[in-house]
Write a protein that holds these residues in place. Structure first.
Motif, mmCIF file in Angstrom:
data_model
loop_
_atom_site.group_PDB
_atom_site.id
_atom_site.type_symbol
_atom_site.label_atom_id
_atom_site.label_comp_id
_atom_site.label_asym_id
_atom_site.label_seq_id
_atom_site.Cartn_x
_atom_site.Cartn_y
_atom_site.Cartn_z
ATOM 1 N N LEU A 166 0.849 -1.191 0.000
ATOM 2 C CA LEU A 166 0.000 0.000 0.000
ATOM 3 C C LEU A 166 0.886 1.243 0.000
ATOM 4 O O LEU A 166 0.884 2.040 0.934
ATOM 5 C CB LEU A 166 -0.911 0.006 1.229
ATOM 6 C CG LEU A 166 -1.967 -1.098 1.324
ATOM 7 C CD1 LEU A 166 -2.555 -1.158 2.724
ATOM 8 C CD2 LEU A 166 -3.068 -0.875 0.294
ATOM 9 N N PHE A 169 -0.041 5.262 1.112
ATOM 10 C CA PHE A 169 -1.468 5.174 1.416
ATOM 11 C C PHE A 169 -1.878 6.049 2.602
ATOM 12 O O PHE A 169 -2.967 6.612 2.623
ATOM 13 C CB PHE A 169 -1.823 3.716 1.725
ATOM 14 C CG PHE A 169 -3.266 3.366 1.556
ATOM 15 C CD1 PHE A 169 -3.747 2.875 0.345
ATOM 16 C CD2 PHE A 169 -4.152 3.516 2.604
ATOM 17 C CE1 PHE A 169 -5.079 2.536 0.195
ATOM 18 C CE2 PHE A 169 -5.485 3.187 2.462
ATOM 19 C CZ PHE A 169 -5.957 2.698 1.255
ATOM 20 N N MET A 303 -0.754 4.635 -3.844
ATOM 21 C CA MET A 303 -1.851 3.753 -4.238
ATOM 22 C C MET A 303 -3.157 4.502 -4.071
ATOM 23 O O MET A 303 -3.536 4.865 -2.952
ATOM 24 C CB MET A 303 -1.866 2.485 -3.379
ATOM 25 C CG MET A 303 -2.982 1.525 -3.755
ATOM 26 S SD MET A 303 -2.866 -0.029 -2.858
ATOM 27 C CE MET A 303 -4.323 -0.869 -3.484
ATOM 28 N N ARG A 304 -3.856 4.756 -5.166
ATOM 29 C CA ARG A 304 -5.119 5.481 -5.110
ATOM 30 C C ARG A 304 -6.286 4.510 -4.977
ATOM 31 O O ARG A 304 -6.464 3.630 -5.821
ATOM 32 C CB ARG A 304 -5.307 6.317 -6.381
ATOM 33 C CG ARG A 304 -4.211 7.371 -6.583
ATOM 34 C CD ARG A 304 -4.249 8.421 -5.490
ATOM 35 N NE ARG A 304 -3.238 9.446 -5.705
ATOM 36 C CZ ARG A 304 -2.986 10.413 -4.833
ATOM 37 N NH1 ARG A 304 -3.651 10.466 -3.712
ATOM 38 N NH2 ARG A 304 -2.046 11.306 -5.086
ATOM 39 N N PRO A 305 -7.092 4.641 -3.920
ATOM 40 C CA PRO A 305 -8.253 3.766 -3.782
ATOM 41 C C PRO A 305 -9.231 3.965 -4.935
ATOM 42 O O PRO A 305 -9.483 5.092 -5.373
ATOM 43 C CB PRO A 305 -8.879 4.226 -2.459
ATOM 44 C CG PRO A 305 -7.778 4.933 -1.734
ATOM 45 C CD PRO A 305 -6.943 5.564 -2.804
ATOM 46 N N THR A 306 -9.748 2.889 -5.449
ATOM 47 C CA THR A 306 -10.744 2.954 -6.524
ATOM 48 C C THR A 306 -11.991 2.211 -6.103
ATOM 49 O O THR A 306 -11.922 1.137 -5.502
ATOM 50 C CB THR A 306 -10.193 2.333 -7.820
ATOM 51 O OG1 THR A 306 -9.776 0.993 -7.567
ATOM 52 C CG2 THR A 306 -9.000 3.134 -8.333
ATOM 53 N N LYS A 308 -15.096 -0.145 -6.450
ATOM 54 C CA LYS A 308 -15.485 -1.265 -7.279
ATOM 55 C C LYS A 308 -16.880 -1.053 -7.851
ATOM 56 O O LYS A 308 -17.727 -0.397 -7.241
ATOM 57 C CB LYS A 308 -15.462 -2.553 -6.456
ATOM 58 C CG LYS A 308 -14.074 -2.994 -6.029
ATOM 59 C CD LYS A 308 -14.152 -4.297 -5.264
ATOM 60 C CE LYS A 308 -12.777 -4.791 -4.882
ATOM 61 N NZ LYS A 308 -12.840 -6.055 -4.112
ATOM 62 N N ASP A 357 -12.284 -0.909 0.453
ATOM 63 C CA ASP A 357 -12.118 -1.883 -0.633
ATOM 64 C C ASP A 357 -10.646 -2.147 -0.911
ATOM 65 O O ASP A 357 -10.216 -3.302 -1.068
ATOM 66 C CB ASP A 357 -12.805 -1.372 -1.907
ATOM 67 C CG ASP A 357 -14.311 -1.497 -1.844
ATOM 68 O OD1 ASP A 357 -14.808 -2.254 -0.987
ATOM 69 O OD2 ASP A 357 -14.992 -0.830 -2.645
ATOM 70 N N SER A 358 -9.863 -1.079 -0.996
ATOM 71 C CA SER A 358 -8.430 -1.236 -1.284
ATOM 72 C C SER A 358 -7.716 -1.966 -0.158
ATOM 73 O O SER A 358 -6.865 -2.828 -0.404
ATOM 74 C CB SER A 358 -7.790 0.143 -1.506
ATOM 75 O OG SER A 358 -8.329 0.779 -2.650
ATOM 76 N N GLU A 361 -8.210 -5.799 -0.170
ATOM 77 C CA GLU A 361 -7.461 -6.567 -1.160
ATOM 78 C C GLU A 361 -6.074 -6.964 -0.662
ATOM 79 O O GLU A 361 -5.466 -7.901 -1.188
ATOM 80 C CB GLU A 361 -7.330 -5.741 -2.448
ATOM 81 C CG GLU A 361 -8.663 -5.512 -3.167
ATOM 82 C CD GLU A 361 -8.500 -4.622 -4.385
ATOM 83 O OE1 GLU A 361 -7.356 -4.161 -4.628
ATOM 84 O OE2 GLU A 361 -9.501 -4.377 -5.082
#
Length: 469
Positions: A166, A169, A303-306, A308, A357-358, A361
């Motif tokens: 991450l 982050f 790391m950019r959260p995306t 879903k 979400d990120s 994972e």
């Protein structure tokens, strides 16, 4: 404690620092102070006339240790019993946030004192991620954060190496790293028995590994709060110097020593900015804390959260989500979800959904947001976490106020009988006006829904009702 290890005494004396004179005697001959920190998330304030901890506005000293286990207010999350010195980490986190929402990691978080402190002081919109390596301690961490009542926490378990995945982050990372525990010698005989010079070296090696892992997850311009509960230089000033030399970090001077009489700076004139709390100089146990900033230049991977894409859900799940939504205050602010195994409905704030979400994972998530309920058949049973969460809608369930003896019986997970006139079904018990937990009233008795793992195991009840608040 009769005496300290001779090698430990020699280690302290060899530092030849006037600030350490009297430390060893104090560890053997004096008693620890007792302090608690109240929960502003639940609108609790420090009692009038309390002896306030100088560096923490929500912390105060008690005259003597109380039977905390038998105080319902502790289980309701109205306060946290915490050493006064440790309260400084929350104060530091608040200063570094600067009034803006942040993504905050407490990397070695159990049992949760410093995480709950961060929750209390960080600006609205912040997300606190609390991680613990040992699974059993991670469960305790999740319990204590759940009791604190915030809807903006994620609890994970596992090695800090996972956070390398991450990059960039977190805005702030707190690392209260595993250490040799010299600062706990006054209150814990085990800290004396286990101490050795080799333990100091082993801890220092582990600390370097943890710091190396966590540096990756810190954004450029972000801050690392490094702390230990030990006295030696190897795990303290020398470790800050290692972070600065190896990673190019910048020492940040928050002038912590100005926050209270007895707090001292590092042991050497050329040491990075840091602060030491020592029990012969103030009312608290041993603690070391320093802050290092990650430079803006250099590795800028982030790391950019995306978010879903939403999945199509069945009518049964829609029904559960609708029911959960009816139990939440300002439900439109939450993203309500069903766990992968289909057994739990939980809610996280919409502004944190992509971040959760990120994290999911990469990390082994124990809890995220608020567990609203447990799925049983087609029904949703409200959870204990919802009962004591700030997310609970005040009028979602009928309430029943209980006296002290019934409150303790509930916390032992015993069956209760409610007064005539209390509606059947799920009922929220309250004690002194604050939520305690759910029962299911079936008329002649009420089934206790308190979590089995959280229950008070002791059958002892104090002769007098504990009064901390």
């Amino acid at each position: 404690m009769d005496k300290l290890p001779e090698e430990f005494i020699h280690q302290i004396e060899s530092l030849s620092n006037p600030e350490l004179v009297g430390l060893c005697d104090a560890l053997v001959t004096t008693e620890p102070s007792v302090s608690v920190r109240v929960n502003p998330v639940k609108g609790v304030h420090v009692p009038d006339g309390a002896d306030i901890v100088p560096w923490c506005a929500t912390g105060y000293y008690l005259k003597s240790r109380q039977p905390f286990t038998f105080d319902p207010a502790l289980h309701q999350g109205l306060y946290y019993a915490q050493d006064a010195s440790s309260m400084i980490v929350g104060t530091v986190a608040s200063a570094l946030a600067g009034g803006k929402p942040v993504c905050y990691l407490d990397a070695c978080a159990a049992p949760g004192g410093k995480s709950t402190a961060a929750v209390s002081v960080l600006p609205n919109g912040s997300l606190v991620v609390a991680n613990e390596y040992v699974p059993a301690r991670a469960a305790v961490l999740a319990e204590n954060l759940a009791k604190w009542g915030s809807d903006s926490c994620v609890v994970s378990k596992g090695d800090t190496s996972r956070f390398r995945r991450l990059p960039g982050f977190f805005d702030i990372v707190a690392a209260d790293v595993p250490c040799s525990g010299e600062g706990m010698m006054r209150k814990d005989d085990a800290a004396v028995e286990q101490w050795s010079p080799s333990l100091v070296e082993e801890c220092a090696a582990r600390q370097r590994e943890i710091v190396d892992n966590l540096w990756e997850t810190l954004r450029p311009g972000g801050y690392l709060i490094y702390s230990t509960c030990t006295f030696n230089r190897t795990e303290n000033e020398d470790m800050l110097a290692y972070i600065i030399e190896r990673h190019g970090g910048e020492s940040v001077d928050l002038h912590i020593e100005e926050l209270g009489e007895g707090i001292v700076r590092g042991l050497g004139d050329d040491d990075p900015a840091c602060a030491r709390f020592m029990p012969h100089r103030l009312r608290g146990e041993g603690l070391f804390v320093g802050v290092v900033r990650k430079p803006e230049e250099g590795d800028t991977r982030v790391m950019r959260p995306t978010r879903k894409k939403a999945k199509t859900i069945s009518s049964d799940i829609k029904s559960l989500v609708a029911q959960a939504s009816a139990w939440l205050n300002n439900s439109a602010d939450y993203d309500i979800r069903l766990s992968k195994d289909g057994k739990t409905v939980f809610a996280c704030r919409k502004e944190h959904a992509a971040i959760v979400d990120s994290l999911s994972e990469v990390l082994d998530i124990v809890s995220a947001g608020v567990i609203v309920g447990i799925v049983k058949g087609r029904a949703l049973v409200p959870s204990q976490q919802l009962a004591i969460s700030a997310a609970l809608r005040a009028d979602a369930f009928p309430c029943c106020e209980v006296e002290y003896c019934d409150a303790v019986a509930y916390l032992r997970r015993e069956s209760l009988s409610l007064p005539t006139g209390v509606p059947a079904g799920f009922v929220l018990l309250t004690y002194r006006g604050y939520p305690l937990g759910f029962v299911k009233n079936i008329g002649n008795r009420a089934n206790n829904l308190y979590p089995q793992a959280w229950r008070i195991l002791s059958t002892h009840t104090p002769e007098e009702v504990p009064v901390v608040l």
